[in-house]
Design a protein around this motif. Structure first.
Motif: not given
Length: 295
Positions: A61-66, A259-266, A270-273
């Protein structure tokens, strides 16, 4: 109009033909995954991201930080978009792996239809990117169609990517670095005859490049975003659409990814790196204002 046939993609060829292509571009290491004597078939289907010819579609969704990506089957269409002008931008292009070594030169082509008053305009637009495996080009909001008018049946949006290894095509692809292609196709409420030469140029150039022996189409997809509401359709509303290149659609579960909204990445849940082992694109559908400054 250009062809968007998955049978033209590298992944639709048999293992021997894929190995021959990889050898032709000097990628002997990759060719071993597909050579029969190496037992390549079982490994190639599971581990080579560019081999897939299918897709899975997700929504943000637009603007989502989820962190959770929504399955396209859970999206509700917004009929208020009918007859409105929207813009479509490429916000992310991640390359897990493409054929060849080092930096990949990738040509992308996108097609659609503009429901201008009294006429339907066929559109085609191309972009050129360079990126290495496990990364992507530095883009955010790269304009594709600016002011696309939504019809009662929604929009049709198609795309394909071509791996370009013929060095002689560099000068030809330079046309996609010009302002005419950097700013996207800006559309009006009336038909624009001036767009036809630009559309024809994009289609003809991409078509010719894709057919050269050292180049190969890697993926193609078609999004029919409508207001149908049926269980099998993809619905249109403002937001971002994730197109994943994969043949695992029947087993796909978006709960396994975030989805990492800050890093714009999938990334895996549980494994953000960690980066995913598939190629994907993210397209944003948002309001268009004719008064907005050109990008």
């Amino acid at each position: 109009m250009p062809s968007y046939d998955k049978n033209d993609s590298l992944g639709s060829r048999n293992d021997d033909d894929i190995a021959a292509y990889l050898l032709s571009i000097g990628d002997r290491k990759e060719a071993r995954y597909f050579a029969q004597e190496a037992g390549g078939q079982s490994a190639s289907f599971l581990s080579r991201p560019y081999r897939s010819t299918g897709m899975v579609l997700g929504y943000i969704p637009p603007g989502s930080t989820a962190k959770q990506v929504t399955s396209i089957g859970e999206v509700t269409a917004d009929a208020n978009l009918i007859d409105r002008q929207i813009k479509i931008t490429l916000d992310k292009f991640f390359i897990a792996k493409y054929p060849g070594y080092g930096t990949h030169s990738i040509l992308c082509e996108f097609s659609g239809k503009n429901q201008a008053v009294g006429e339907t305009e066929e559109l085609s637009f191309a972009m050129r990117f360079e990126a290495r495996d496990d990364s992507g080009p530095a883009i955010a909001g790269a304009p594709i169609f600016m002011g696309l008018t939504v019809g009662k049946d929604g929009i049709s949006f198609k795309g394909k990517t071509v791996n370009v290894k013929n060095s002689g095509d560099d000068l030809v692809m330079a046309v996609f670095e010009t302002p005419a292609f950097k700013s996207g196709l800006t559309l009006l409420n009336t038909a624009q005859p001036a767009l036809k030469p630009l559309t024809s140029l994009a289609s003809a150039t991409v078509g010719a490049i894709a057919k050269r022996g050292s180049n190969a189409q890697i993926h193609t997809f078609e999004l029919g975003l409508d207001f149908n509401g049926s269980a099998t359709s993809a619905r249109l509303r403002y937001g971002s659409y994730i197109v994943v290149q994969t043949d695992e659609g029947s087993n796909w579960d978006w709960r396994e990814y975030e989805w990492n909204a800050a890093g714009m990445a999938l990334h895996p849940a549980g494994q953000p790196g960690k980066t995913p082992h598939f190629n994907y694109m993210v397209f944003a559908v948002s309001p268009f204002s004719s008064l907005a400054p050109s990008r």
